[in-house]
Structure formats: structure tokens, C-alpha cells
Design a protein around this motif. Structure first.
Motif, PDB file in Angstrom:
ATOM      1  N   LEU A 474      -7.251  -6.897  -5.194  1.00 21.61           N
ATOM      2  CA  LEU A 474      -6.505  -7.232  -3.852  1.00 21.61           C
ATOM      3  C   LEU A 474      -5.232  -7.320  -4.194  1.00 21.61           C
ATOM      4  CD1 LEU A 474      -6.859  -8.097  -1.063  1.00 21.61           C
ATOM      5  CD2 LEU A 474      -6.923 -10.505  -1.931  1.00 21.61           C
ATOM      6  N   ARG A 475      -4.682  -7.643  -5.323  1.00 18.72           N
ATOM      7  CA  ARG A 475      -3.313  -7.652  -5.675  1.00 18.72           C
ATOM      8  C   ARG A 475      -2.653  -6.412  -6.021  1.00 18.72           C
ATOM      9  NH1 ARG A 475      -4.892 -12.376  -8.430  1.00 18.72           N
ATOM     10  NH2 ARG A 475      -5.256 -11.157 -10.552  1.00 18.72           N
ATOM     11  N   TYR A 476      -3.576  -5.340  -6.400  1.00 17.08           N
ATOM     12  CA  TYR A 476      -2.852  -4.189  -6.759  1.00 17.08           C
ATOM     13  C   TYR A 476      -3.157  -2.903  -5.646  1.00 17.08           C
ATOM     14  CZ  TYR A 476      -2.469   0.468  -9.494  1.00 17.08           C
ATOM     15  OH  TYR A 476      -2.410   1.648  -9.750  1.00 17.08           O
ATOM     16  N   PHE A 477      -3.923  -3.161  -4.848  1.00 16.85           N
ATOM     17  CA  PHE A 477      -4.392  -2.317  -3.939  1.00 16.85           C
ATOM     18  C   PHE A 477      -3.902  -2.397  -2.643  1.00 16.85           C
ATOM     19  CE2 PHE A 477      -7.440  -0.524  -7.249  1.00 16.85           C
ATOM     20  CZ  PHE A 477      -6.867   0.659  -7.319  1.00 16.85           C
ATOM     21  N   TYR A 478      -3.766  -3.697  -2.314  1.00 14.13           N
ATOM     22  CA  TYR A 478      -3.152  -4.300  -0.911  1.00 14.13           C
ATOM     23  C   TYR A 478      -1.784  -4.444  -0.933  1.00 14.13           C
ATOM     24  CZ  TYR A 478      -3.282  -6.332   3.670  1.00 14.13           C
ATOM     25  OH  TYR A 478      -3.171  -6.322   5.178  1.00 14.13           O
ATOM     26  N   PRO A 479      -1.060  -4.112  -0.069  1.00 17.47           N
ATOM     27  CA  PRO A 479      -1.314  -3.298   1.413  1.00 17.47           C
ATOM     28  C   PRO A 479      -1.741  -1.901   1.009  1.00 17.47           C
ATOM     29  CG  PRO A 479       0.896  -3.539   1.302  1.00 17.47           C
ATOM     30  CD  PRO A 479       0.390  -4.340   0.021  1.00 17.47           C
ATOM     31  N   GLY A 480      -2.511  -1.285   1.795  1.00 15.78           N
ATOM     32  CA  GLY A 480      -2.769   0.122   1.477  1.00 15.78           C
ATOM     33  C   GLY A 480      -1.505   1.193   2.328  1.00 15.78           C
ATOM     34  N   HIS A 481      -1.805   2.253   2.373  1.00 15.81           N
ATOM     35  CA  HIS A 481      -0.774   3.254   2.764  1.00 15.81           C
ATOM     36  C   HIS A 481      -1.148   4.056   3.954  1.00 15.81           C
ATOM     37  CE1 HIS A 481      -0.280   2.538  -1.368  1.00 15.81           C
ATOM     38  NE2 HIS A 481       0.973   2.331  -1.344  1.00 15.81           N
ATOM     39  N   ALA A 482      -2.057   4.976   3.987  1.00 25.00           N
ATOM     40  CA  ALA A 482      -2.300   5.599   5.253  1.00 25.00           C
ATOM     41  C   ALA A 482      -3.774   5.388   5.727  1.00 25.00           C
ATOM     42  CB  ALA A 482      -2.499   7.171   4.712  1.00 25.00           C
ATOM     43  N   LEU A 483      -3.817   5.641   7.316  1.00 22.38           N
ATOM     44  CA  LEU A 483      -4.993   5.334   7.902  1.00 22.38           C
ATOM     45  C   LEU A 483      -5.094   6.601   8.770  1.00 22.38           C
ATOM     46  CD1 LEU A 483      -6.913   4.180  10.301  1.00 22.38           C
ATOM     47  CD2 LEU A 483      -7.248   3.322   7.893  1.00 22.38           C
ATOM     48  N   MET A 499      -3.229  -6.788  12.955  1.00 23.99           N
ATOM     49  CA  MET A 499      -3.432  -8.215  13.415  1.00 23.99           C
ATOM     50  C   MET A 499      -4.038  -9.077  12.500  1.00 23.99           C
ATOM     51  SD  MET A 499      -4.062  -8.493  17.523  1.00 23.99           S
ATOM     52  CE  MET A 499      -5.341  -7.079  17.801  1.00 23.99           C
ATOM     53  N   VAL A 500      -5.277  -8.757  11.917  1.00 20.73           N
ATOM     54  CA  VAL A 500      -5.965  -9.906  11.003  1.00 20.73           C
ATOM     55  C   VAL A 500      -5.234  -9.515   9.777  1.00 20.73           C
ATOM     56  CG1 VAL A 500      -7.668  -9.737  12.486  1.00 20.73           C
ATOM     57  CG2 VAL A 500      -7.759  -8.103  10.545  1.00 20.73           C
ATOM     58  N   GLY A 501      -4.810  -8.546   9.411  1.00 15.30           N
ATOM     59  CA  GLY A 501      -4.092  -8.380   7.957  1.00 15.30           C
ATOM     60  C   GLY A 501      -2.883  -9.104   8.001  1.00 15.30           C
ATOM     61  N   LEU A 502      -2.023  -9.176   8.952  1.00 18.77           N
ATOM     62  CA  LEU A 502      -0.836 -10.012   8.815  1.00 18.77           C
ATOM     63  C   LEU A 502      -1.101 -11.279   8.761  1.00 18.77           C
ATOM     64  CD1 LEU A 502       1.541  -7.847  11.280  1.00 18.77           C
ATOM     65  CD2 LEU A 502       1.891  -8.676   9.007  1.00 18.77           C
ATOM     66  N   HIS A 503      -2.256 -11.836   9.578  1.00 20.26           N
ATOM     67  CA  HIS A 503      -2.826 -13.241   9.712  1.00 20.26           C
ATOM     68  C   HIS A 503      -3.234 -13.643   8.433  1.00 20.26           C
ATOM     69  CE1 HIS A 503      -3.902 -16.779  12.035  1.00 20.26           C
ATOM     70  NE2 HIS A 503      -5.131 -16.596  11.255  1.00 20.26           N
ATOM     71  N   PHE A 504      -4.157 -12.910   7.800  1.00 16.43           N
ATOM     72  CA  PHE A 504      -4.739 -13.313   6.574  1.00 16.43           C
ATOM     73  C   PHE A 504      -4.044 -13.068   5.231  1.00 16.43           C
ATOM     74  CE2 PHE A 504      -8.514 -13.264   9.457  1.00 16.43           C
ATOM     75  CZ  PHE A 504      -8.818 -14.819   9.262  1.00 16.43           C
ATOM     76  N   MET A 505      -3.406 -11.936   5.292  1.00 20.17           N
ATOM     77  CA  MET A 505      -2.500 -11.480   4.082  1.00 20.17           C
ATOM     78  C   MET A 505      -1.232 -11.709   4.086  1.00 20.17           C
ATOM     79  SD  MET A 505      -5.039 -10.605   1.832  1.00 20.17           S
ATOM     80  CE  MET A 505      -4.003  -9.708   0.800  1.00 20.17           C
ATOM     81  N   ASN A 506      -0.838 -11.798   5.369  1.00 18.14           N
ATOM     82  CA  ASN A 506       0.732 -11.915   5.589  1.00 18.14           C
ATOM     83  C   ASN A 506       1.476 -10.602   5.273  1.00 18.14           C
ATOM     84  OD1 ASN A 506       2.977 -13.701   6.355  1.00 18.14           O
ATOM     85  ND2 ASN A 506       3.530 -13.853   4.390  1.00 18.14           N
ATOM     86  N   ASP A 507       0.566  -9.522   5.474  1.00 21.93           N
ATOM     87  CA  ASP A 507       1.382  -8.317   5.215  1.00 21.93           C
ATOM     88  C   ASP A 507       0.526  -7.285   5.892  1.00 21.93           C
ATOM     89  OD1 ASP A 507       2.841  -6.142   4.211  1.00 21.93           O
ATOM     90  OD2 ASP A 507       2.401  -6.648   2.131  1.00 21.93           O
ATOM     91  N   ILE A 508       1.086  -6.074   6.296  1.00 17.03           N
ATOM     92  CA  ILE A 508       0.313  -4.920   7.195  1.00 17.03           C
ATOM     93  C   ILE A 508      -0.401  -4.410   6.038  1.00 17.03           C
ATOM     94  CG2 ILE A 508       2.199  -4.504   8.494  1.00 17.03           C
ATOM     95  CD1 ILE A 508       3.135  -2.287   6.697  1.00 17.03           C
ATOM     96  N   PRO A 509      -1.721  -3.800   6.778  1.00 15.30           N
ATOM     97  CA  PRO A 509      -2.684  -3.260   5.789  1.00 15.30           C
ATOM     98  C   PRO A 509      -2.498  -1.788   5.385  1.00 15.30           C
ATOM     99  CG  PRO A 509      -3.469  -3.351   8.188  1.00 15.30           C
ATOM    100  CD  PRO A 509      -2.099  -4.012   8.104  1.00 15.30           C
ATOM    101  N   PHE A 510      -1.677  -1.146   6.244  1.00 15.40           N
ATOM    102  CA  PHE A 510      -1.141   0.327   5.921  1.00 15.40           C
ATOM    103  C   PHE A 510       0.096   0.397   6.619  1.00 15.40           C
ATOM    104  CE2 PHE A 510      -4.750  -0.006   8.684  1.00 15.40           C
ATOM    105  CZ  PHE A 510      -4.225  -0.125  10.239  1.00 15.40           C
ATOM    106  N   THR A 511       0.868   1.573   6.060  1.00 13.29           N
ATOM    107  CA  THR A 511       2.121   1.707   6.633  1.00 13.29           C
ATOM    108  C   THR A 511       2.153   3.141   7.658  1.00 13.29           C
ATOM    109  OG1 THR A 511       2.504   3.491   4.700  1.00 13.29           O
ATOM    110  CG2 THR A 511       3.222   1.062   4.521  1.00 13.29           C
ATOM    111  N   ASP A 512       1.049   3.977   7.321  1.00 15.33           N
ATOM    112  CA  ASP A 512       1.326   5.254   8.216  1.00 15.33           C
ATOM    113  C   ASP A 512      -0.217   5.285   8.777  1.00 15.33           C
ATOM    114  OD1 ASP A 512       3.988   6.620   7.750  1.00 15.33           O
ATOM    115  OD2 ASP A 512       3.223   5.802   5.721  1.00 15.33           O
ATOM    116  N   VAL A 513      -0.111   5.636  10.302  1.00 15.67           N
ATOM    117  CA  VAL A 513      -1.443   5.572  11.160  1.00 15.67           C
ATOM    118  C   VAL A 513      -1.383   7.346  11.710  1.00 15.67           C
ATOM    119  CG1 VAL A 513      -2.916   5.060  13.054  1.00 15.67           C
ATOM    120  CG2 VAL A 513      -1.629   3.422  11.530  1.00 15.67           C
ATOM    121  N   TYR A 514      -2.087   8.102  11.313  1.00 11.10           N
ATOM    122  CA  TYR A 514      -2.388   9.422  11.846  1.00 11.10           C
ATOM    123  C   TYR A 514      -3.374   9.616  12.741  1.00 11.10           C
ATOM    124  CZ  TYR A 514      -2.971  14.477  12.043  1.00 11.10           C
ATOM    125  OH  TYR A 514      -3.022  15.626  12.938  1.00 11.10           O
TER     126      TYR A 514
END
Length: 889
Positions: A474-483, A499-514
Motif C-alpha cells: 500500500l505504501r509503495y504502489f498507492y497512489p496509482g497512475h493510469a486508469l 471520492m473514496v480514495g481521497l476520503h480513506f487514503m487522503n490521496d487520489i487513486p490515479f493521476t490520468d484517466v483515459y
């Protein structure tokens, strides 16, 4: 260095699965925690356990595999997390049909035994799509495979619910929801598919309660008249202003109800008078609540009329509609019935017509989470490709409503809330509580409902990595990158993960959505097995023998950010088979000409490189930058097109043909031969690496036969443009040579001169251009099939009886004496010219017509104008040829 030979033809069925098993055995797909490397993470949009692969899946998964293979070759620690979703409604429907064959119902079987039957079904059939994904070559980390009902994942789902419940964000309430009578469950707004259907609009008169004429309403659903509690009109509607406050009688129910005024009434629909049925319509529910009207319900959860509806009790809603209509007609209360087209909501799983229904459900308040997600998108922390999709998602987030998260099913994550039998207090807990925290009672009953599967899948980016435990993964692979996703789950899944990534992890789950294009049939119909329009990619790969590579390339090459729809046809794949054959034959030629070549030796000296060598190296260097840049920008169609054009045209059609001249025995010195061999090998090997993410199988097969370092192309380093290889001068000289060859070939075609017939060529150029053409004489002779070649100074009179073409860097002339039958060619060209002029005249008349230019779509008019320009150019060229032939004796 000895090289291996390739078979005469490429058979993907003999190659692809064998190569995949090799990759799997070598562990190339696995990603473990490695602080010395930068991770790159893609979370697979988890398919349903009931699912089977279709072209839509193949499109989005192919894009993901392109990204993961590319980043892996760049040295990133690439994790593609796979798994499947338990798919509550879909799976329960499948198994319900199975037990029905045994003459059983859910109630007869019982919850525990039913769940056991579902698990047996899952163990038998649930991995079908996984095997299909493997057959397509997708390099997921199968060691990390997760099923959403695995114990560890289920624990994460329950933990998330409990936390949200304790934070006051999950609550239970009675509201109007979308209800599926077939599945017997609530579904969310996002799971309703609207289809335009033809129905009827009934104009029904409600008699005045005190003997007056009453008022006429229009309704699509006469069966719900039995639950009417008012009639509403717009307060500014002069037709009904005097009736506000009066009462009418509800037909059949003989219920006295008021006529009320409300601005939400659409005065343009029907008669402008709206029957108010708060128990069966969302708008009516809102109006009824504001006017403090009672709520009556006349349909049960199965869509049948309730026992208190008299003669209609037990009737299906649609059967009751017919009977109620007949009874109203018999009473003389139906003024007319009109055909009416409208959008009707259907369940996206079973396609039953949705019923608005008041029910006790669990809801999750989303406004606060939506605000954080919207801020992340607006700030650019989460980027959408194409950016227009960001606006679509932001509109959803800015107008979000509470989420109905409970489902009336047995298969899924059971809601972890227990209610005390004694005091009715509720408690949310990871496990069954021993006593009530309010009164101490020991008799507690768990809520029978399960969670919406989108609730559990929303946790996918971090629950798969061990959350709520703070694991190394979790510490190494989150947050992710592409979706990579389809647009139909932008709200259901993508927005909720943010929404839930920011709520539970306080960070976005990915940076790019294609957002991949929606795959349609060639006629524009939605791909669907139930509609008979679905296409199985494995039928294309194996059944038709095209191979997985061909399917992948055909889809990737049409994944454009500017196109929302991708129209699919088998021809797309058949065309790629020709591309595969081109690559294979080029590789065979290279391998057959690498005798005594050793790539470990130093590369060729600059003095041994001729214009063509420097040109293909320069074009290759540009290709590396182009492909890498397009992948960075998520421009997959441009990536595929750049590779296709380089391989097919520049490398195969031009450089290989030139190389054949230098590789002929005894025609060139050994150093020159080595320069050509090195260029052929290096450019091919590295271009295969660039192509590998899209077409992994054929590139691996060829690469393994070529001299190479490392065990597999998929773990070879991503190519970089060698310094100093970009050579504008070589590109300019080669472009001039190619222009001459194309012009000669065009003249051959125009004058019906056989391609193999050698013809004389007079070429006029100046300065360095002449020198470049002189150096290219042997290549020009072979590529254009010209002999003899005469180089002449500018201004030299052209040969008598010749045709000419003026190019940017040269002028060419071909004497026609003895080459053609002049009279025959003149007659043929004159006939073609006449036909061309006739077509041009008709087209000009159309373009001069205001009826056409004013009514036709702008793009059609533009196409016709372009066609007219082409015809004018063709006319001029034909006349030039005829004028030239007039000088030939």
C-alpha cells in the motif's frame, strides 16, 4: 554470429499461447515492492465474474497492456492489478435460473444453501474471462489476482462501511428509489438505462367532486391512477386558475382529491394538468411532500397490484394497465388515446422496466467527498484524456445526490449492521456484536440486504493492496497512475474511486484517466450479445486465425481522443494480418542476409554510410521520439499509425529495396555490406521493441530469432534515439529520390507502361541535388526500373517525344518513342479526359446550386468541393499527357 531462420509464413496460433506461457513461467508480469525503482500502477477495471470477453473489453484492456508493457520496458516497476467483481445482481440472476430448473425458489433453498450454490457456480464458471484475458496476451500480475468476495477484500469493504457509518455518512431512510421488479432490488440512478420506446398517452377525465365537468389529465400509466392523491396545474395557466382549490374524483378509486397549483408542472405536456401519485413518480413525490399530501402505493415489489386495489389485485402492472384502460373507457372517461414516444428507464442488468418505488434503503451522503474529488480534477491532479470528459465528471460531482448503496439480494457483502430486537437500536460492526450497546440485549438481527457492488469496487485501488492495514504494498504502489475505462462507468466507478480514495487514503487513486471510445458495430449499433451484435475477439483471434496481435492493433490504432465511437468490422483485423505478413517477410529477408554479421562488433564508420542508411536511421530516431511522445500524451491511434507508416513504407518499401542492391554478392565492399547489415538489424530490432506493447507476440517471435541481448523483448530496454542520428540533409536527399521514383511509377501507370519494363530517364537537377542523384544511380535504376539514366543540366531541351514531370528538386523526362502505341494511348487518354470533364461539369452545377449548398451538411459540401479540385487537377494532367503525346512520332 549465427542467426536463426523464420518459417515461410507466420501462424499466430502456433506462436501466441506458447510465448505467453513462457512469459508467465518467467514471472515477467509480477511486480514486488522495490524502493530502488519507480512504480507504475494500473488497476484493471474488474470485469464481472459472470462476464465473457467482448470487443469492448478487448479495446480498453489492449490500451492498458500497451501502457503497462511500455512502462515496464522503461524500467518502471509496473503493476497491473487484475481481479473480478462478484456482480451481485448478474450472478444472482444466473444462479436463480439454475435452481429454477430444479423446481426451487430462493425462499425454498434458503440463504445459506443459496450462497453455497453460487460459490460452486463461481468455482466452475467464474474464471472464463480470466482465461480469455490471458489468451489476448494481457500482462496482468496474475499472482495478485483478487476476487471482491475474498476474505481480505471483504474485510476492507466492511471496514469502509463501518467507518462511514460511524462518521454519520451512511444512514437508513425511506425514500423513492429506482426499483427493479425482476431483480427485486433497488438500483442506483447510474444503473438505469433509458431507451426510447413507443407507448400510449391516455387522456382521462376526472369528474368534478361536486358535479362539475372536472379536469382532464394525460398519463402513460393509467394503472397508477388508483394511487392518485391530487391533480396539479401551473399557477400561471389561465385555463385552470379558477379550478385551483376545487376537488375532483379519482376514477375507479372514487377518491376525492384537490386541484393544487405548483410551478414544477409542465403546462405544455398533455393537457397541462398533472395527476399527482407520490408513491409512484419522483416528481410527484417531491410535489406531494411540499404540499403535505398522503402517499399511496398500489404496486408491490414484484410489480403487481396490491391486495387493496380490488379487482386488480395480483395483476402484473402492464396487464393491469390494459384492464384499467378498458374500465375507464367503459365509464366514458377516456377522451382519446395517442401514440407517444418517450424514454423509459430499464435495469442495466436484466432490462426490466424500472419502477419508481418508496422503500427503506441504506444511503451514503456523498457531497463532501464529491467536493474534494472535484477540487482534485479542477487543480489538474487528476487529468482526463480527452479533457472534455473532466467537464462531464465535474457536472456529476457538482450535482451529486445521496447514493443508494443497499441491494435486496443474498449474494454480496452483507450490510454489517445489527438491530436490537428489544430496543431497535442499530450498531455497525466488523463482526456480530454479542450484546446491544444501548440496552445490553443479546438478541440482535443483521440487516438482510447486501451492498451495491459499486461500493466494494470503489475501494479497488487500495483494498487490493492490503488496506486498512498499512502494508508495504500500500505504501509503495498507492497512489496509482493510469486508469483506462469506458465512458459508461465514469460515474459508477471512476468518480467514486476518486471520492473514496481521497476520503480513506487522503490521496487520489490515479493521476490520468483515459476514456476509450465506445465500440459499435459498423452500422452504429451498440455491441451486445443479447442483441446479437456482440463480437468475440477470440473468435477473430483463433476462430478466423488472425491472432491476438491483429485484434489488438486493429483496436489500438482506432482509439482516438477526438472520436467518441469506434465502429468495428472484421476488415479492420484482416488488414492488420497484411501488416503482420509485411513485418514477417521483412524479418525473414533481414535474417537471410545477416550471414557473418556480429552485432557485438562496433557499428559502421560514418564513411561507409550512404544517404539511404543515414535517412532510415534519421527516420528511426524521429520514430522513437514520436512513439514515446504519443504514448506520454495517450495518443494511441497516432502511435500505431506512426509505427505502421515507418515499417510498411519507409523501412520495407524503401530501405529494404535499396539494401537489396548493396547485399548482392560482389557488388559492394565488405565494410559497405556490414554497414547495411548493421542498419537493417539495428533498426528492425529496435522498431520491434517500439511495436511490442501493441503487438507483443509477433515482435517477441522475431526478436528471439534476431541477434539480441536479454531473455525477452518484453524486458528489454525501451529504445532511445541514438545521438547524432537525426539527419535533415539525408532526409531531404532521400525525399528527392523517392519523389523521382514515385513520379516515374505514376507516369508508367498513366501511360500503361508495364512495371517491369525498363525505360530511359532524363533527369535535370542542379548543384548538390545532381551529386545526390548521381550517388543514388544504382538505387534509382532498381526502384524506378529505368535504364539508361542521363543527368542533364537545367535548361537542357527535353528529348523529343517525351513526357515530363516537374518536381521540387528535379525535372524528369521520359522519351516515349518505341515504348507505347501512341494512337491507342491518345484514344484512351482522350476518353478518360472526356469522362473526367463530364463528371466535373455535373459536380460544378451541383456546387453552384443553392438547393444543394444550403441544405446539404457542411462536411458533405466540403467533400464535394475537394472532389472538384481533384477533378480539375486530373483534367490538367490528362491534357498535359495528350499534348506530350502529340510530339511523339
Amino acid at each position: 554470429m549465427a542467426t536463426k531462420t523464420l518459417p515461410t509464413t507466420y501462424d499466430p496460433r502456433q506462436v501466441e499461447m506458447a510465448r505467453y506461457k513462457t512469459w508467465m513461467a518467467a514471472g515477467y508480469f509480477h511486480a514486488g515492492v522495490d524502493p530502488s525503482r519507480q512504480p507504475f500502477v494500473i488497476m484493471l477495471p474488474l470485469p464481472n465474474v459472470t462476464g465473457e470477453l467482448h470487443i469492448g473489453h478487448a479495446s480498453t484492456f489492449s490500451i492498458q497492456d500497451v501502457l503497462i508493457r511500455w512502462r515496464r520496458m522503461q524500467g518502471r516497476n509496473a503493476l497491473w492489478q487484475p481481479g473480478t467483481d462478484h456482480a451481485g445482481i448478474a450472478t444472482q440472476n444466473v444462479v436463480e435460473r439454475e435452481i429454477a430448473k430444479d423446481g426451487l425458489t430462493l425462499q425454498q433453498l434458503g440463504r445459506e444453501k443459496f450462497e453455497q450454490r453460487v460459490w460452486r457456480w463461481k468455482d466452475q464458471y467464474g474464471d472464463i474471462i480470466v482465461e480469455q484475458l490471458k489468451r489476448m496476451g494481457f500482462s496482468c500480475d496474475w499472482d495478485r489476482f483478487v476476487f471482491t468476495l475474498d476474505p481480505s477484500y471483504s474485510g476492507a469493504v466492511i471496514e469502509a462501511f463501518v467507518r462511514l457509518y460511524n462518521q454519520g455518512l451512511i444512514y437508513r431512510g425511506k425514500r423513492m428509489v429506482n426499483w427493479c421488479p425482476r431483480d427485486g432490488s433497488a438500483i442506483s440512478d447510474l444503473e438505469v438505462e433509458y431507451e426510447e420506446v413507443e407507448t400510449q398517452l391516455w387522456y382521462v377525465r376526472y369528474p368534478g367532486a361536486d358535479g362539475g365537468p372536472g379536469i382532464t389529465i394525460a398519463t402513460q400509466r393509467p394503472e397508477t391512477i388508483l394511487a392518485d392523491v391530487a391533480v396539479a396545474v401551473h399557477p400561471d395557466d389561465d385555463r385552470y386558475r379558477r379550478l385551483v382549490g376545487a376537488h375532483v374524483m379519482v376514477p375507479l378509486a372514487n377518491r376525492r382529491v384537490p386541484i393544487i397549483a405548483d410551478r414544477r408542472v409542465d403546462a405544455e405536456f398533455g393537457t397541462g394538468a398533472l395527476k399527482i401519485t407520490p408513491g409512484h413518480d419522483p416528481l410527484d413525490y417531491e410535489i406531494g411532500a411540499d404540499h403535505r399530501l398522503p402517499v399511496l402505493v398500489v404496486l408491490d415489489p414484484k410489480g403487481r397490484l396490491t391486495p387493496d386495489t380490488g379487482k386488480y389485485a395480483g395483476m402484473d402492472r402492464f396487464a393491469a394497465r390494459t384492464v384499467v384502460g378498458e374500465d375507464l373507457t367503459a365509464l366514458g372517461l377516456v377522451e382519446r388515446v395517442e401514440t407517444y414516444r418517450t424514454n423509459i428507464g430499464h435495469c442495466d442488468r436484466c432490462h426490466a422496466v424500472i419502477e419508481p418505488y418508496i422503500s427503506d434503503q441504506w444511503f451514503c451522503e456523498m457531497a463532501q467527498m464529491a467536493g474534494r474529488a472535484a477540487a482534485a480534477i479542477r487543480s489538474g491532479r487528476v487529468r482526463f484524456h480527452h479533457e472534455r470528459w473532466a467537464k462531464v465528471v465535474l457536472h456529476f460531482l457538482d450535482n451529486i445526490r445521496p447514493w443508494t448503496i443497499s441491494r435486496q439480494l443474498w449474494w454480496g457483502h452483507r450490510i454489517p449492521v445489527w438491530q436490537c430486537d428489544a430496543c431497535a437500536a442499530r450498531v455497525a460492526s466488523q463482526s456480530a456484536p454479542q450484546r446491544c450497546p444501548t440496552c445490553g440485549g443479546k438478541a440482535l438481527t443483521q440487516d438482510p440486504d447486501v451492498l451495491d457492488t459499486w461500493f466494494s469496487s470503489g475501494l479497488w485501488p487500495f483494498a487490493t493492496l492490503g488496506w486498512p492495514r498499512q502494508t508495504p504494498d500500500l505504501r509503495y504502489f498507492y497512489p496509482g497512475h493510469a486508469l483506462v475505462t469506458a465512458n459508461e462507468i465514469l460515474f459508477l466507478w471512476i468518480a467514486r474511486m476518486i471520492m473514496v480514495g481521497l476520503h480513506f487514503m487522503n490521496d487520489i487513486p490515479f493521476t490520468d484517466v483515459y476514456v476509450a471510445p465506445t465500440v459499435l458495430t459498423l452500422e452504429g449499433r451498440r455491441m451486445s450479445k443479447s442483441l446479437g451484435t456482440g463480437i468475440d475477439p477470440l473468435e477473430m483471434a483463433d476462430g478466423r486465425g488472425y491472432g491476438a496481435d491483429a485484434v489488438r492493433y486493429a483496436l489500438v490504432s482506432r482509439c482516438s481522443q477526438v472520436q467518441q465511437d469506434l465502429r468495428f468490422s472484421e476488415k479492420m483485423i484482416a488488414d492488420v494480418r497484411n501488416f503482420s505478413t509485411k513485418i514477417w517477410n521483412a524479418a525473414r529477408f533481414v535474417l537471410m542476409n545477416l550471414g557473418e554479421f556480429d552485432p557485438r562488433e562496433e557499428g559502421p564508420e560514418a564513411t561507409t554510410l550512404l544517404t539511404a542508411d543515414r535517412w532510415i536511421r534519421s527516420r528511426y530516431a524521429r520514430l522513437v521520439d514520436t512513439v514515446t511522445g504519443n504514448l506520454e500524451a495517450y495518443e494511441f491511434d497516432k502511435t500505431a499509425r506512426a509505427l505502421y507508416d515507418f515499417i510498411w513504407s519507409e523501412y520495407c518499401d524503401w530501405y529494404l529495396e535499396i539494401a537489396k542492391v548493396d547485399l548482392q554478392p560482389g557488388t559492394r565492399a565488405q565494410q559497405r555490406r556490414h554497414a547495411v547489415q548493421h542498419t537493417l538489424w539495428y533498426v528492425l530490432s529496435n522498431t520491434l521493441q517500439l511495436l511490442h506493447p501493441i503487438m507483443p507476440f509477433i515482435t517477441e517471435e522475431i526478436w528471439q530469432h534476431l541477434p539480441h541481448d536479454g531473455p525477452s523483448i518484453m524486458v528489454s530496454p525501451w529504445p532511445q534515439a541514438p545521438p547524432g542520428w537525426t539527419d535533415p540533409q539525408a532526409e531531404q536527399e532521400m525525399e528527392a529520390l523517392m519523389a523521382v521514383v514515385r513520379a516515374v511509377r505514376s507516369l508508367r501507370a498513366e501511360l500503361s507502361i508495364p512495371p517491369a519494363q525498363r525505360i530511359p530517364l532524363h533527369l535535370r537537377a542542379s548543384g548538390r541535388s545532381t551529386e545526390a542523384f548521381e550517388r543514388a544511380r544504382p538505387y534509382l535504376a532498381v526502384l524506378a526500373r529505368v535504364e539508361p539514366i542521363r543527368f542533364e543540366a537545367p535548361g537542357t531541351p527535353r528529348p523529343a517525344g517525351s513526357v515530363t514531370t516537374v518536381l521540387a528538386d528535379a525535372e524528369i523526362a521520359i522519351p516515349l518513342g518505341g515504348l507505347i502505341n501512341v494512337a491507342t494511348e491518345q484514344a484512351r487518354l482522350q476518353k478518360t479526359l472526356s469522362a473526367t470533364r463530364t463528371e466535373l461539369e455535373r459536380l460544378q452545377q451541383r456546387l453552384e446550386s443553392r438547393d444543394f449548398t444550403g441544405r446539404a451538411p457542411a462536411e458533405v459540401v466540403a467533400q464535394q468541393r475537394q472532389r472538384a479540385e481533384e477533378l480539375r487537377a486530373r483534367t490538367r494532367r490528362l491534357q498535359e499527357l495528350l499534348d506530350s503525346l502529340s510530339t511523339v512520332e
